[in-house]
Design an enzyme around this catalytic site. Structure first.
Site, PDB file in Angstrom:
ATOM      1  N   GLU A  49       0.827  -1.288   0.076  1.00 17.18           N
ATOM      2  CA  GLU A  49       0.109   0.005   0.148  1.00 17.18           C
ATOM      3  C   GLU A  49       0.933   1.233  -0.086  1.00 17.18           C
ATOM      4  OE1 GLU A  49      -3.860  -2.022   2.335  1.00 17.18           O
ATOM      5  OE2 GLU A  49      -2.500  -0.615   3.308  1.00 17.18           O
ATOM      6  N   TYR A  53      -3.290   6.339  -1.784  1.00 15.66           N
ATOM      7  CA  TYR A  53      -3.941   5.042  -1.628  1.00 15.66           C
ATOM      8  C   TYR A  53      -3.951   4.521  -3.043  1.00 15.66           C
ATOM      9  CZ  TYR A  53      -6.013   6.334   3.006  1.00 15.66           C
ATOM     10  OH  TYR A  53      -5.891   6.491   4.316  1.00 15.66           O
ATOM     11  N   GLU A  60      -1.602  -9.965  -6.112  1.00 13.67           N
ATOM     12  CA  GLU A  60      -1.674 -10.960  -7.405  1.00 13.67           C
ATOM     13  C   GLU A  60      -1.091 -10.245  -8.455  1.00 13.67           C
ATOM     14  OE1 GLU A  60      -4.294  -9.869  -5.196  1.00 13.67           O
ATOM     15  OE2 GLU A  60      -5.856 -11.117  -5.498  1.00 13.67           O
ATOM     16  N   CYS A  92      -9.458  -9.217  -6.782  1.00 18.21           N
ATOM     17  CA  CYS A  92     -10.469  -8.192  -6.925  1.00 18.21           C
ATOM     18  C   CYS A  92     -10.599  -8.154  -8.464  1.00 18.21           C
ATOM     19  CB  CYS A  92      -9.829  -6.828  -6.485  1.00 18.21           C
ATOM     20  SG  CYS A  92      -8.486  -6.098  -7.265  1.00 18.21           S
TER      21      CYS A  92
END
Ligand SMILES: [Zn+2]
Length: 136
Positions: A49, A53, A60, A92
């Site tokens: 991270e 953001y 992945e 995601c």
């Protein structure tokens, strides 16, 4: 089996190991991924991270970019994903599209009881858009 000679549980273990390297000060949601390429290489990645953001990268996609950096032209036989705080931990939407680009065949996650659960990629992202749609 995740791929010939590689048990799904082995990829899950590798994903869990690399999840411990996660840099996730915002979400506190460490994730690890371990893929096996069509050439038999096991390549791992964790989520990283950022204070901005939008600059975060999932485990992945971290593994996929490492795969390409190591040897261009590889595709993905299977990928295992482990979230240390949630099982199952499915990829995601952005990661599903990136996995699709490199012809991912199988996705392996931990079931609620910790056992590997394998899903064909075509079941995870049916009717998907891929590079062949561009006529390449
Ligand atoms: Zn993702």
């Amino acid at each position: 089996m995740a791929s010939p000679g590689i048990p799904a549980a082995t990829l899950i273990d590798r994903a869990r190991d690399v999840a411990r390297h996660s840099y996730s000060p915002s979400s506190h949601f460490p994730v690890g991924a371990a893929l096996i390429s069509d050439t038999g290489e096991i390549i791992t990645g964790c989520n990283v991270e950022n204070a901005a953001y939008g600059e975060a990268i999932c485990a992945e996609r971290n593994a996929v970019t490492t795969m390409i950096a190591q040897a261009a032209g590889q595709t993905i036989a299977a990928i295992a994903i482990v979230g240390l705080k949630a099982a199952p931990c499915w990829p995601c939407g952005a990661c599903r599209q990136v996995l699709r680009e490199f012809n991912c065949q199988k996705v392996i996650v931990e079931g609620e009881g910790g056992e590997p659960a394998t899903l064909a990629f075509s079941d995870l992202l049916p009717h998907s858009f891929g590079p062949e749609a561009l006529g390449s």
